[in-house]
Enzyme design. Structure first.
Site, short mmCIF file in Angstrom:
data_model
loop_
_atom_site.label_atom_id
_atom_site.label_comp_id
_atom_site.label_asym_id
_atom_site.label_seq_id
_atom_site.Cartn_x
_atom_site.Cartn_y
_atom_site.Cartn_z
N PRO A 66 55.66 -43.91 9.05
CA PRO A 66 54.54 -44.44 8.27
C PRO A 66 53.27 -44.58 9.10
O PRO A 66 53.30 -45.05 10.23
CB PRO A 66 55.06 -45.82 7.82
CG PRO A 66 56.54 -45.67 7.82
CD PRO A 66 56.85 -44.76 8.96
N GLU A 67 52.15 -44.12 8.53
CA GLU A 67 50.85 -44.22 9.18
C GLU A 67 49.97 -45.14 8.35
O GLU A 67 50.43 -45.75 7.38
CB GLU A 67 50.27 -42.82 9.37
CG GLU A 67 51.24 -41.91 10.14
CD GLU A 67 50.73 -40.51 10.42
OE1 GLU A 67 49.51 -40.30 10.38
OE2 GLU A 67 51.58 -39.62 10.68
N LYS B 16 48.51 -49.69 11.79
CA LYS B 16 49.95 -49.50 11.60
C LYS B 16 50.71 -50.81 11.54
O LYS B 16 51.91 -50.85 11.80
CB LYS B 16 50.52 -48.63 12.72
CG LYS B 16 50.12 -47.16 12.62
CD LYS B 16 50.94 -46.32 13.58
CE LYS B 16 50.61 -44.86 13.44
NZ LYS B 16 51.46 -44.02 14.31
#
Length: 331
Positions: free
Chosen positions: A2-3, A54
């Site tokens: 995930p970004e 993040k």
């Protein structure tokens, strides 16, 4: 992994589905969750979320402030973390932290992480060595990069520098590939060489038109975006897309995400491993700082697959990108 778009959309998801819900009791933790026990307990509380780069912060707030002080938790999603709202009687596998609603039948907001690289910590503090968020703190992000170009971090290839969260908080593997591809920047060009040119461009703009208004600046950015501007607008494309590409309730939208990609994992593109062992996808030459002893690998084209257009013939998708949580860039 995930970004920043996934973290931002997770925050929007939580605020959307939990805005009208009341939660109750304690916070349940799995035996293998990578985070501390959460001692917060309340008969009635609400949950809100805020993403930055993040990281994502949850705030648990009792409806009766005198019954319990607010509790903050800061999450990192690791390789596969996400949040889901589901029936308490049908918890998903790998639900490592669970917040139960007061309704009947109960539901649970769950932090789900199959690969268990995600984690959480208590308190409201963001990780200290992370810079401003490329999505929600664009101006501070840009200034942080341009005033620190003497840092040895910019001695590295631009593809490696883009993963340095001290300067590019929120950028990850797929975003760096898409950003560099659109500007036709070789991934192994020296980072300082690429970014010092932006500093010079800004000074030239000021000389030409020192009284340029904000609206003119935004229009110019949309017409001719530079690398730092694309670090904002490319994530915003994912966030503001017509289809929510990372909607926890619509996992099938991954096909829409694949169609959005122009370079990352796209058939016909080249790839190399950088010095950190991460694969960078690109088109054309790798650049002067490419690792020695490696030959670029080309992802095979599937039968009848339509190749992506050359970036020279494409217009960057930066029009009408706006999210109520995120300001537009102003430099």
């Amino acid at each position: 992994m995930p970004e920043c778009p996934e973290l931002h959309l997770a925050g929007c998801f939580i605020n959307g589905v939990c805005g009208g819900l009341v939660f109750t009791g304690g916070v349940e933790r799995s035996a293998v969750g990578r985070g501390p026990e959460v001692s917060f307990r309340s008969e009635a509380y609400r949950i809100s979320a805020l993403a930055r780069g993040k990281e994502l912060r949850l705030t648990l707030s009792a409806l009766d402030p005198g019954s319990a002080p607010p509790q903050d938790l800061v999450f990192r999603f690791g390789m596969s973390g996400s949040f889901r709202l589901c029936p308490a009687a049908e918890l998903p596998r790998h639900a490592h932290l669970r917040f139960l609603t007061r309704e009947s039948p109960q539901r649970a907001l769950c932090f789900v992480d199959a690969r268990r690289f995600g984690s959480w910590r208590l308190g409201d503090a963001w990780q200290q060595d992370r810079g401003p968020c490329v999505v929600s703190e664009y101006q501070a992000f840009r200034e942080n990069v341009l005033r620190n170009l003497d840092d040895k971090a910019f001695d590295k290839p631009i593809c490696e520098a883009l993963l340095n969260q001290k300067y590019f908080n929120g950028i990850g593997n797929y975003l760096r590939a898409e950003i560099l591809y659109r500007l036709k920047i070789p991934p192994f060009e020296k980072a300082r060489t690429v970014l010092e040119a932006l500093k010079d461009q800004k000074q030239e703009r000021r000389k030409k038109d020192p009284s340029m208004t904000l609206s003119k600046k935004v229009k110019l950015m949309q017409k001719n975006p530079d690398l730092l501007e694309l670090c904002h607008t490319v994530p915003m494309e994912v966030i503001t897309g017509e289809k929510q590409l990372f909607d926890p309730e619509h996992a099938d939208n991954y096909s829409a995400f694949k169609n959005w990609l122009q370079c990352y994992l796209v058939p016909g593109m080249n790839s190399l491993r950088d010095r950190n062992g991460r694969t960078i996808w690109f088109h054309g030459e790798p650049g002067p700082m490419a690792p020695t002893g490696q030959k670029p690998q080309k992802k095979p084209r599937k039968k009848r697959a339509q190749p992506k257009a050359d970036p020279e013939t494409q217009t960057p998708k930066v029009q009408s990108l706006q999210c109520e949580c995120c300001p537009l860039p102003t430099s």
